[in-house]
Design a protein around this motif. Structure first.
Motif, PDB file in Angstrom:
ATOM      1  N   GLU A  61      39.233  46.007  44.661  1.00 24.91           N
ATOM      2  CA  GLU A  61      40.291  45.589  43.753  1.00 24.91           C
ATOM      3  C   GLU A  61      40.240  46.407  42.470  1.00 24.91           C
ATOM      4  OE1 GLU A  61      42.346  41.380  42.363  1.00 24.91           O
ATOM      5  OE2 GLU A  61      40.266  41.423  43.060  1.00 24.91           O
ATOM      6  N   SER A  64      45.694  44.888  40.861  1.00 24.38           N
ATOM      7  CA  SER A  64      45.772  43.550  40.270  1.00 24.38           C
ATOM      8  C   SER A  64      46.132  43.663  38.801  1.00 24.38           C
ATOM      9  CB  SER A  64      44.422  42.837  40.427  1.00 24.38           C
ATOM     10  OG  SER A  64      44.438  41.586  39.774  1.00 24.38           O
ATOM     11  N   GLU A  81      46.632  41.560  35.141  1.00 19.92           N
ATOM     12  CA  GLU A  81      46.410  40.343  34.360  1.00 19.92           C
ATOM     13  C   GLU A  81      47.174  40.469  33.051  1.00 19.92           C
ATOM     14  OE1 GLU A  81      42.790  37.771  32.300  1.00 19.92           O
ATOM     15  OE2 GLU A  81      42.354  39.225  33.893  1.00 19.92           O
ATOM     16  N   PHE A 128      41.452  46.305  38.657  1.00 23.37           N
ATOM     17  CA  PHE A 128      41.937  45.345  37.669  1.00 23.37           C
ATOM     18  C   PHE A 128      42.601  46.071  36.492  1.00 23.37           C
ATOM     19  CE2 PHE A 128      38.564  43.052  39.854  1.00 23.37           C
ATOM     20  CZ  PHE A 128      39.183  41.831  40.104  1.00 23.37           C
ATOM     21  N   GLU A 139      43.369  47.301  46.095  1.00 21.49           N
ATOM     22  CA  GLU A 139      44.332  46.251  45.767  1.00 21.49           C
ATOM     23  C   GLU A 139      44.580  46.278  44.249  1.00 21.49           C
ATOM     24  OE1 GLU A 139      44.826  41.375  45.876  1.00 21.49           O
ATOM     25  OE2 GLU A 139      43.128  42.341  46.903  1.00 21.49           O
TER      26      GLU A 139
END
Length: 564
Positions: A356, A319, A321, A358, A317
């Motif tokens: 995930e 992600s 930020e 990041f 996944e």
């Protein structure tokens, strides 16, 4: 080894021994008689034997006293020495270099076959004993023997100096010469060894290669000049056509007219693309407009969308930020997107355990009116540690990043590995600021436009004035200089190929005359992409390819005045 009595330890041949005894008794003394003894082990030993007959009180023979010298070691050493001398001589004679030994009285002590051929004597032994000056061409003998005298006097080697000497056929040959002193047992210089390597072929090949390279460069320059002129002659009227369709599209009141103008504009732009491809195949340098307005978060998410199927297949996944990045930046959008594709794809390829991933988009602090924007992957679980530092980034990524001013980095932050790249943005704007600037952006700004093509000049002037700029138009570099001396302008927008004085010469003179504090921003336009390096080296700030794209011109003007 002394022997008194018999020689049983040596088991000499019987006949040899009998002859030895007969001689001893008849002569009473034998000096340096060469014998071959067989040892107890059966090997044959060459010896040198001296013997004296021993007599008793009545002068009768009571025995003999002798000395035997083992010759095997000395003869073996002598054989090896002679073999080494023969081998050395063979190497010297078969060498392509000129080799000779010169005595202090300038006599040739020895020479090899190459030297004999050069001197026209045919055989090496014919050089020996001759005055060395007789073995050299008259015009070089004096200088050469002066160098020999210097080595004899100083005892220091002269290494790799160049001499031009004609051979026996009067052909000039280029030699790399070395003169080395050789010593006698008392460490006194007793002669000089000369070696000369014929460099003629190498020098001629280098000169030929240099001439070929010069010819190739000249041919390339002429081809580039032809392409440059062709590009200018084709793209200048095409720029006018595109501009006319843009003006027509903006002024159309009826839908049908607008569609017709839009169709003409699309066709003209496609023609420009085809022209670019043709000139590219002909050798025109490819140059992409360096900057444009880019929305960083939107760009990153579009890359994530492209990799969504691969990420789903691997159970990863993606992600993102966003840590305070601006709504948009000025950067090379195409290369930034390519760098993101390469980096994200590399990370996904090497994440094999799902979960995930990041990614961070972070705005760093400002320094010298520039701000840094970082894009990186945070690997807190050491999922990429197996790659090793050399494979943290895809192959060739550092060069790709450097092509648009980005720096790749890897760092450890509190036990978490961060991999990514950083770009330095000269202008970072919030969307709210941009909206303010878009309203009447050109108000109060004075632009000097230099363009020799009347249609292009009229079209660009109309567009600039529509954006709110005050424009003055000229047609050559001389008029540009006159206008700048008479009046003040906020920006100079000029074509490169103009009559009387071209744009490059005008830029050089402007930069030479003005004070640094009052440096005017200069945007140069050219139909030939190969002009970019020369344009920027001359002192211009920016480059725009022709036909000039209206949107690209507007973005660049915004950027220039924002920075100002």
């Amino acid at each position: 080894m002394s022997i008194c009595g018999d020689r049983s330890d040596f088991a000499a041949d019987y006949d040899e021994y009998r002859n030895f005894i007969s001689g001893l008794f008849s002569e009473s003394w034998i000096r340096d008689s060469r014998q071959s003894f067989k040892t107890a082990s059966g090997s044959t030993v060459p010896v040198k034997e001296s013997a004296m007959l021993v007599k008793d009180a009545s002068s009768g023979a009571s025995g003999w006293l002798g000395r035997v010298t083992d010759l095997s070691i000395a003869e073996s050493s002598s054989f090896e020495l002679n073999s080494a001398r023969i081998l050395t001589r063979t190497f010297i004679d078969n060498s392509d270099d000129l080799i000779a030994a010169i005595s202090p009285d300038k006599t040739c002590m020895m020479a090899n076959n190459a030297f004999a051929d050069f001197a026209g004597l045919g055989a090496a032994h014919l050089c020996e004993g001759r005055s060395f000056s007789d073995c050299l061409p008259p015009r070089t003998a004096t200088d050469f023997l002066k160098a020999v005298d210097e080595v004899l006097a100083d005892g220091e080697e002269l290494d790799s100096f160049v001499m031009v000497m004609p051979d026996c056929r009067s052909r000039d040959r280029i030699f790399s010469v070395r003169l080395s002193p050789f010593m006698d047992a008392s460490e006194k210089v007793c002669g000089v060894v000369f070696s000369g390597r014929d460099m003629t072929g190498k020098v001629e090949a280098e000169n030929s290669a240099r001439e070929s390279a010069d010819s190739a460069r000249e041919a390339l320059r002429q081809r580039s000049e032809v392409i440059r002129n062709m590009s200018h002659e084709l793209r200048t009227p095409l720029s006018g056509i595109i501009g006319a369709f843009e003006v027509l599209r903006a002024s159309c009141r009826e839908p049908g007219q607008g569609q017709c103008a839009e169709g003409g504009l699309i066709a003209a732009k496609r023609l420009n693309e085809v022209l670019g491809e043709i000139l590219g195949l002909a050798g025109e340098d490819d140059f992409e407009v360096t900057v444009g307005k880019v929305e960083p978060e939107k760009l990153v998410r579009s890359v994530f969308e492209a990799f969504a199927p691969l990420a789903s297949e691997k159970g990863v996944e993606l992600s993102l930020e966003n840590e305070g990045t601006p709504d948009f930046i000025y950067s090379n959008g195409k290369r930034l997107r390519l760098a993101l594709f390469r980096f994200v794809g590399h990370v996904l390829d090497n994440l094999n355990d799902g979960g995930e991933a990041f990614f961070h988009l972070r705005r760093q602090g400002a320094e010298n009116d520039c701000e840094d924007l970082e894009f990186y992957f945070a690997d807190s679980a050491s999922r990429l540690a197996h790659l090793g530092k050399e494979r943290f980034f895809p192959q060739g990524f550092t060069g790709l990043a450097g092509a648009f001013g980005a720096d790749a980095f890897s760092r450890d932050v509190s036990g978490s590995l961060e991999l990514g790249f950083r770009i330095s943005c000269p202008s970072l704007l919030e969307a709210t600021t941009a909206k303010k600037l878009e309203k009447g952006f050109g108000s109060g700004r004075r632009i000097l436009l230099a363009e020799d093509d009347i249609n292009s000049q009229a079209r660009m002037r109309m567009q600039l004035e529509k954006w709110g700029y005050s424009v003055r138009s000229v047609s050559n570099g001389s008029e540009v200089l006159d206008c700048l001396r008479e009046d003040g302008f906020d920006l100079l927008l000029l074509d490169i190929q103009m009559p009387e004085m071209d744009g490059l010469e005008a830029v050089r003179r402007i930069r030479a005359e003005e004070a640094d504090a009052n440096s005017i921003p200069i945007i140069c336009m050219s139909a030939y992409r190969g002009d970019v390096e020369k344009i920027l080296d001359s002192g211009a700030n920016h480059f725009l390819p022709k036909p000039v794209d209206t949107a690209a011109l507007k973005r660049l003007l915004e950027r220039v005045f924002i920075e100002a």
